[in-house]
Design a protein around this motif. Structure first.
Motif, PDB file in Angstrom:
ATOM      1  N   UNK A 119      10.631  -1.897 -11.246  1.00  0.00           N
ATOM      2  CA  UNK A 119       9.739  -0.941 -10.586  1.00  0.00           C
ATOM      3  C   UNK A 119       8.854  -1.656  -9.567  1.00  0.00           C
ATOM      4  N   UNK A 120       8.419  -2.872  -9.906  1.00  0.00           N
ATOM      5  CA  UNK A 120       7.555  -3.615  -8.995  1.00  0.00           C
ATOM      6  C   UNK A 120       8.287  -3.973  -7.706  1.00  0.00           C
ATOM      7  N   UNK A 121       9.505  -4.452  -7.846  1.00  0.00           N
ATOM      8  CA  UNK A 121      10.302  -4.841  -6.687  1.00  0.00           C
ATOM      9  C   UNK A 121      10.629  -3.623  -5.821  1.00  0.00           C
ATOM     10  N   UNK A 122      10.992  -2.523  -6.451  1.00  0.00           N
ATOM     11  CA  UNK A 122      11.320  -1.310  -5.706  1.00  0.00           C
ATOM     12  C   UNK A 122      10.108  -0.814  -4.924  1.00  0.00           C
ATOM     13  N   UNK A 123       8.957  -0.753  -5.567  1.00  0.00           N
ATOM     14  CA  UNK A 123       7.741  -0.286  -4.885  1.00  0.00           C
ATOM     15  C   UNK A 123       7.358  -1.228  -3.744  1.00  0.00           C
ATOM     16  N   UNK A 124       7.502  -2.523  -3.957  1.00  0.00           N
ATOM     17  CA  UNK A 124       7.196  -3.487  -2.905  1.00  0.00           C
ATOM     18  C   UNK A 124       8.110  -3.264  -1.698  1.00  0.00           C
ATOM     19  N   UNK A 125       9.422  -3.085  -1.954  1.00  0.00           N
ATOM     20  CA  UNK A 125      10.378  -2.867  -0.860  1.00  0.00           C
ATOM     21  C   UNK A 125      10.094  -1.565  -0.123  1.00  0.00           C
ATOM     22  N   UNK A 162       9.028  -1.173   3.690  1.00  0.00           N
ATOM     23  CA  UNK A 162       9.885  -0.377   4.579  1.00  0.00           C
ATOM     24  C   UNK A 162       9.079   0.691   5.310  1.00  0.00           C
ATOM     25  N   UNK A 163       8.189   1.378   4.594  1.00  0.00           N
ATOM     26  CA  UNK A 163       7.457   2.483   5.197  1.00  0.00           C
ATOM     27  C   UNK A 163       6.181   2.064   5.911  1.00  0.00           C
ATOM     28  N   UNK A 164       5.564   0.973   5.493  1.00  0.00           N
ATOM     29  CA  UNK A 164       4.310   0.553   6.098  1.00  0.00           C
ATOM     30  C   UNK A 164       4.403  -0.777   6.824  1.00  0.00           C
ATOM     31  N   UNK A 165       5.538  -1.447   6.723  1.00  0.00           N
ATOM     32  CA  UNK A 165       5.721  -2.728   7.400  1.00  0.00           C
ATOM     33  C   UNK A 165       4.789  -3.788   6.862  1.00  0.00           C
TER      34      UNK A 165
END
Length: 134
Positions: free
Chosen positions: A83-89, A93-96
């Motif tokens: 979950x941490x890795x997914x949220x980080x990615x 992706x959305x905020x650069x």
């Protein structure tokens, strides 16, 4: 190939509430990973595997999900992540590069600094919020 019990089969066949999301929790060794991967394989028959996300608690478990999916389906493509890795990615992706992930101690330090600044600017009464209590 391991067999699914009646409850696991219902999850794979989407007989629980007909939703798109499935949460599987059970004791160790009960077949959670096999159930999740069986569900992913079935879903990938009708949708693009890149639209399937399997979330695990640790990196080892995420790798295991990815490897088992590839072994059972004969192809790769699903997103297996913590979950941490997914949220980080997703954040990146959305905020650069505009956003930063903070450690807990850095976040607390920043919150205390912000509260102190609000107190100095008299936007918050010191009696209402005490930074040392954060």
């Amino acid at each position: 190939m391991n067999r699914l019990d009646q409850f696991q089969q219902k999850i794979v066949d989407d007989e629980y509430k007909g939703g798109k999301c499935v949460l599987v929790h059970a004791t160790a060794g009960s077949g959670k990973t096999h159930c999740i991967i069986s569900k992913a394989v079935k879903l990938s028959e009708t949708i693009n595997p890149k639209q399937i996300v399997a979330i695990a608690f640790g990196n080892k478990a995420a790798r295991e999900l990815r490897e088992r999916y590839k072994r059972m389906s004969g192809k790769g493509g699903i997103v297996c992540s913590t979950i941490h890795s997914l949220c980080y990615k997703l954040n990146k992706e959305y905020f650069g590069e505009k956003r930063t992930v903070l450690t807990e101690s850095k976040a607390i330090t920043q919150i205390k600094e912000i509260v102190e600044e609000l107190i100095k600017e008299e936007k918050v009464d010191r009696d209402e919020i005490r930074p040392r209590d954060l």
